[in-house]
Each structure stands twice: as structure tokens, then as C-alpha cells.
Design a protein around this motif. Sequence first.
Motif, PDB file in Angstrom:
ATOM      1  N   GLY A 166       0.842  -1.205   0.000  1.00  0.00           N
ATOM      2  CA  GLY A 166       0.000   0.000   0.000  1.00  0.00           C
ATOM      3  C   GLY A 166       0.875   1.253   0.000  1.00  0.00           C
ATOM      4  O   GLY A 166       0.648   2.181  -0.775  1.00  0.00           O
ATOM      5  N   ASP A 167       1.923   1.294   0.861  1.00  0.00           N
ATOM      6  CA  ASP A 167       2.827   2.456   0.929  1.00  0.00           C
ATOM      7  C   ASP A 167       3.576   2.633  -0.387  1.00  0.00           C
ATOM      8  O   ASP A 167       3.701   3.752  -0.894  1.00  0.00           O
ATOM      9  CB  ASP A 167       3.861   2.277   2.057  1.00  0.00           C
ATOM     10  CG  ASP A 167       3.251   2.497   3.434  1.00  0.00           C
ATOM     11  OD1 ASP A 167       2.102   2.985   3.509  1.00  0.00           O
ATOM     12  OD2 ASP A 167       3.920   2.164   4.432  1.00  0.00           O
ATOM     13  N   ILE A 168       4.083   1.517  -0.924  1.00  0.00           N
ATOM     14  CA  ILE A 168       4.840   1.605  -2.184  1.00  0.00           C
ATOM     15  C   ILE A 168       3.916   2.163  -3.279  1.00  0.00           C
ATOM     16  O   ILE A 168       4.287   3.061  -4.032  1.00  0.00           O
ATOM     17  CB  ILE A 168       5.406   0.219  -2.595  1.00  0.00           C
ATOM     18  CG1 ILE A 168       6.391  -0.296  -1.537  1.00  0.00           C
ATOM     19  CG2 ILE A 168       6.083   0.285  -3.962  1.00  0.00           C
ATOM     20  CD1 ILE A 168       6.895  -1.728  -1.772  1.00  0.00           C
ATOM     21  N   LEU A 169       2.675   1.646  -3.311  1.00  0.00           N
ATOM     22  CA  LEU A 169       1.740   2.089  -4.353  1.00  0.00           C
ATOM     23  C   LEU A 169       1.311   3.542  -4.162  1.00  0.00           C
ATOM     24  O   LEU A 169       1.143   4.282  -5.139  1.00  0.00           O
ATOM     25  CB  LEU A 169       0.520   1.167  -4.399  1.00  0.00           C
ATOM     26  CG  LEU A 169       0.823  -0.237  -4.946  1.00  0.00           C
ATOM     27  CD1 LEU A 169      -0.319  -1.195  -4.659  1.00  0.00           C
ATOM     28  CD2 LEU A 169       1.083  -0.175  -6.455  1.00  0.00           C
ATOM     29  N   ARG A 170       1.168   3.969  -2.891  1.00  0.00           N
ATOM     30  CA  ARG A 170       0.800   5.385  -2.656  1.00  0.00           C
ATOM     31  C   ARG A 170       1.913   6.310  -3.158  1.00  0.00           C
ATOM     32  O   ARG A 170       1.639   7.370  -3.714  1.00  0.00           O
ATOM     33  CB  ARG A 170       0.494   5.634  -1.175  1.00  0.00           C
ATOM     34  CG  ARG A 170      -0.974   5.352  -0.843  1.00  0.00           C
ATOM     35  CD  ARG A 170      -1.320   5.692   0.600  1.00  0.00           C
ATOM     36  NE  ARG A 170      -0.734   4.744   1.530  1.00  0.00           N
ATOM     37  CZ  ARG A 170      -1.256   3.539   1.788  1.00  0.00           C
ATOM     38  NH1 ARG A 170      -2.363   3.147   1.198  1.00  0.00           N
ATOM     39  NH2 ARG A 170      -0.666   2.727   2.646  1.00  0.00           N
ATOM     40  N   VAL A 187      -2.408   3.858 -10.977  1.00  0.00           N
ATOM     41  CA  VAL A 187      -2.397   3.424  -9.572  1.00  0.00           C
ATOM     42  C   VAL A 187      -3.266   4.356  -8.727  1.00  0.00           C
ATOM     43  O   VAL A 187      -4.057   3.902  -7.889  1.00  0.00           O
ATOM     44  CB  VAL A 187      -0.942   3.344  -9.033  1.00  0.00           C
ATOM     45  CG1 VAL A 187      -0.919   3.129  -7.534  1.00  0.00           C
ATOM     46  CG2 VAL A 187      -0.181   2.224  -9.732  1.00  0.00           C
ATOM     47  N   SER A 188      -3.167   5.647  -8.970  1.00  0.00           N
ATOM     48  CA  SER A 188      -3.948   6.616  -8.214  1.00  0.00           C
ATOM     49  C   SER A 188      -5.447   6.339  -8.366  1.00  0.00           C
ATOM     50  O   SER A 188      -6.202   6.369  -7.381  1.00  0.00           O
ATOM     51  CB  SER A 188      -3.585   8.010  -8.716  1.00  0.00           C
ATOM     52  OG  SER A 188      -4.459   8.940  -8.193  1.00  0.00           O
ATOM     53  N   GLU A 189      -5.879   6.056  -9.582  1.00  0.00           N
ATOM     54  CA  GLU A 189      -7.297   5.762  -9.818  1.00  0.00           C
ATOM     55  C   GLU A 189      -7.750   4.508  -9.079  1.00  0.00           C
ATOM     56  O   GLU A 189      -8.800   4.489  -8.449  1.00  0.00           O
ATOM     57  CB  GLU A 189      -7.514   5.525 -11.313  1.00  0.00           C
ATOM     58  CG  GLU A 189      -8.272   6.642 -11.983  1.00  0.00           C
ATOM     59  CD  GLU A 189      -8.297   6.440 -13.486  1.00  0.00           C
ATOM     60  OE1 GLU A 189      -8.692   5.357 -13.940  1.00  0.00           O
ATOM     61  OE2 GLU A 189      -7.886   7.392 -14.191  1.00  0.00           O
ATOM     62  N   VAL A 190      -6.928   3.451  -9.160  1.00  0.00           N
ATOM     63  CA  VAL A 190      -7.295   2.191  -8.504  1.00  0.00           C
ATOM     64  C   VAL A 190      -7.372   2.389  -6.987  1.00  0.00           C
ATOM     65  O   VAL A 190      -8.305   1.913  -6.331  1.00  0.00           O
ATOM     66  CB  VAL A 190      -6.292   1.057  -8.850  1.00  0.00           C
ATOM     67  CG1 VAL A 190      -6.660  -0.222  -8.128  1.00  0.00           C
ATOM     68  CG2 VAL A 190      -6.268   0.804 -10.342  1.00  0.00           C
ATOM     69  N   LEU A 191      -6.401   3.107  -6.427  1.00  0.00           N
ATOM     70  CA  LEU A 191      -6.380   3.327  -4.984  1.00  0.00           C
ATOM     71  C   LEU A 191      -7.649   4.058  -4.516  1.00  0.00           C
ATOM     72  O   LEU A 191      -8.224   3.698  -3.488  1.00  0.00           O
ATOM     73  CB  LEU A 191      -5.138   4.127  -4.588  1.00  0.00           C
ATOM     74  CG  LEU A 191      -3.993   3.315  -3.972  1.00  0.00           C
ATOM     75  CD1 LEU A 191      -3.546   2.185  -4.864  1.00  0.00           C
ATOM     76  CD2 LEU A 191      -2.810   4.188  -3.637  1.00  0.00           C
ATOM     77  N   SER A 192      -8.087   5.050  -5.257  1.00  0.00           N
ATOM     78  CA  SER A 192      -9.289   5.800  -4.849  1.00  0.00           C
ATOM     79  C   SER A 192     -10.523   4.916  -4.896  1.00  0.00           C
ATOM     80  O   SER A 192     -11.470   5.131  -4.137  1.00  0.00           O
ATOM     81  CB  SER A 192      -9.560   6.985  -5.751  1.00  0.00           C
ATOM     82  OG  SER A 192      -8.410   7.665  -6.034  1.00  0.00           O
ATOM     83  N   GLY A 238     -10.623   1.648  -4.278  1.00  0.00           N
ATOM     84  CA  GLY A 238     -10.593   0.537  -3.325  1.00  0.00           C
ATOM     85  C   GLY A 238     -10.419  -0.816  -4.006  1.00  0.00           C
ATOM     86  O   GLY A 238     -10.414  -1.852  -3.350  1.00  0.00           O
ATOM     87  N   GLU A 239     -10.282  -0.827  -5.339  1.00  0.00           N
ATOM     88  CA  GLU A 239     -10.034  -2.102  -6.056  1.00  0.00           C
ATOM     89  C   GLU A 239      -8.562  -2.481  -5.915  1.00  0.00           C
ATOM     90  O   GLU A 239      -7.784  -1.753  -5.313  1.00  0.00           O
ATOM     91  CB  GLU A 239     -10.354  -1.927  -7.551  1.00  0.00           C
ATOM     92  CG  GLU A 239     -11.767  -1.493  -7.871  1.00  0.00           C
ATOM     93  CD  GLU A 239     -12.793  -2.587  -7.669  1.00  0.00           C
ATOM     94  OE1 GLU A 239     -12.470  -3.753  -7.940  1.00  0.00           O
ATOM     95  OE2 GLU A 239     -13.908  -2.277  -7.225  1.00  0.00           O
ATOM     96  N   LEU A 240      -8.184  -3.616  -6.530  1.00  0.00           N
ATOM     97  CA  LEU A 240      -6.785  -4.040  -6.455  1.00  0.00           C
ATOM     98  C   LEU A 240      -6.020  -3.645  -7.715  1.00  0.00           C
ATOM     99  O   LEU A 240      -6.548  -3.704  -8.823  1.00  0.00           O
ATOM    100  CB  LEU A 240      -6.690  -5.561  -6.299  1.00  0.00           C
ATOM    101  CG  LEU A 240      -7.146  -6.156  -4.966  1.00  0.00           C
ATOM    102  CD1 LEU A 240      -6.925  -7.650  -4.967  1.00  0.00           C
ATOM    103  CD2 LEU A 240      -6.436  -5.519  -3.786  1.00  0.00           C
ATOM    104  N   VAL A 241      -4.761  -3.257  -7.503  1.00  0.00           N
ATOM    105  CA  VAL A 241      -3.860  -2.972  -8.622  1.00  0.00           C
ATOM    106  C   VAL A 241      -3.536  -4.300  -9.318  1.00  0.00           C
ATOM    107  O   VAL A 241      -3.520  -5.351  -8.682  1.00  0.00           O
ATOM    108  CB  VAL A 241      -2.575  -2.292  -8.062  1.00  0.00           C
ATOM    109  CG1 VAL A 241      -1.492  -2.166  -9.108  1.00  0.00           C
ATOM    110  CG2 VAL A 241      -2.918  -0.929  -7.468  1.00  0.00           C
ATOM    111  N   LYS A 242      -3.271  -4.241 -10.638  1.00  0.00           N
ATOM    112  CA  LYS A 242      -3.026  -5.474 -11.406  1.00  0.00           C
ATOM    113  C   LYS A 242      -1.891  -6.310 -10.822  1.00  0.00           C
ATOM    114  O   LYS A 242      -0.858  -5.770 -10.430  1.00  0.00           O
ATOM    115  CB  LYS A 242      -2.626  -5.093 -12.845  1.00  0.00           C
ATOM    116  CG  LYS A 242      -3.787  -4.682 -13.707  1.00  0.00           C
ATOM    117  CD  LYS A 242      -3.262  -4.503 -15.141  1.00  0.00           C
ATOM    118  CE  LYS A 242      -3.899  -3.312 -15.796  1.00  0.00           C
ATOM    119  NZ  LYS A 242      -3.019  -2.578 -16.684  1.00  0.00           N
TER     120      LYS A 242
END
Length: 217
Positions: free
Chosen positions: A33-37, A50-55, A57-61
Motif C-alpha cells: 500500500g505504501d509503495i503504491l501510494r 495506480v492513483s485511480e485504482v487506490l481511490s 478501493g479495487e486491487l492494482v493489477k
Amino acid sequence: MKNIMFIAPPAAGKGTQAEIIEEKYHIPHISTGDILRDIAEEHSELGEYVSEVLSSGELVKDDITDQLIENRLKKEDCKNGFIIDGFPRNIEQAIRYDQIIKRLGYDIGVVILINIDKKTLEKRVVGRRICENCDAVFNINSEDSAPQIDSVCDICGGRLYQRNDDNLEAFENRYSLYIEKVTPIIEHYKNLNVLYEVDGNKPKESVTKQIEDIIRR
Ligand code: AMP
């Protein structure tokens, strides 16, 4: 030192516990989560995705997260143990994680499952605040960790912000995804005899003690 994997629903306190263990045992805390943020802040195609997926609540590929985790685990500071937090999120990631671990010559170590009631989680999610300057985490809904002033960091005076996925709608999404995806992972590590459970409804210090009892065994 044992390698540690934390499994817990969103806002169960696994980040906080991982930081306590990191400091005490001097092993790195690797949070996808931190790395992706951090990546979400970058002005690139990947950052925007990544920003869109994080907002949402879905999972990144999976191919992105697999690569991130393997590159991170290869680093020298992981040779004497590490804490993995936020990965794997589905059984496919777990199977590939086991392969990565084997390739790098590591042990799975212990998998620690933090069990906690959904109502407690909802309260924590909407109350979580993070310092934009020093990343300290507070909770305005908890006597244990409320800041003295709702929007100001007690440690450095920085401004506190709310993660944009810390709202009830995104939480519902993340929670039902968690139940669906994590149940097979729990079974998988139970079968490998590396799964240990702790009661996350207890106060922070008690949860830490339960975790330390497991890693010192
Ligand atoms: P966390 O800080 O662990 O709650 O993660 C925040 C968000 O990052 C999640 O809601 C996902 O969108 C993304 N994320 C974190 N870890 C993973 C992973 N292993 N696979 C896919 N997406 C992830």
C-alpha cells in the motif's frame, strides 16, 4: 529473525503493528500500500493508473504488484528477515509469493492473521488521520491514538489528512474484496502449518504482545 507476513482486513492496525515490530527487531516493513501510494504521486501513466485504482478501493493489477514485491525483497536489508504487509491479496499472488520466496532462498516464516470485528473497523476507517509531514498515524475515534487537535500532528505539528480510500463506501468495497480473496490464502497457509491468529479487538499493546509471542516461539 523470522520472516513475517501480516494478513488483516483494512484498518485492523496491521501497519501500526508492523512498524512496532520493525523498530524493535530492526527488519524492514514492506507495505505494498505504501509503495503504491508513492507511485500514485508520480506524474506518469503508471502513477495515474495506480492513483485511480487506490481511490476506488479495487486491487492494482497482479503483474505490477508481483514485480514490485520481488524487486523489494531482493534488496540487502531483507536478508535477515522482513515484514510483508498488504501482499498477497489473492490466492494467485500467494502462490507466486511462495515461488518468489523460494527463488530468493528465503523461508515463508510465520503468517500472522489479525482477527477483528467489522463494526470496530468501520469506526477506525472513518477516524484515521495521517500526518502529511512525518506519516504518523492517528485516530480521532480512538482514545488510544487521538491527536490533541483533530487536524494537527502531535509529533511534528504537521497537517493531518484523511486517505481518500478511508471512507465507508471504499471501505465496504475493500472489506468484501478482503473476505472473498483472503479466505483461500488463509486456508493455503493453514495447510502449510505457518498460520497463527491474534485477537485484534484487544488494545494495541496486547496485540503486540500476542505477535511477539508468535515470533519468539
Ligand atoms: P493498504 O495500504 O494495504 O490498505 O493498500 C491500499 C490499496 O493499495 C489497496 O486498496 C489496493 O488498491 C492497493 N494494494 C495494496 N496492496 C496490493 C496488492 N498486493 N495487490 C493489489 N493491490 C494492492
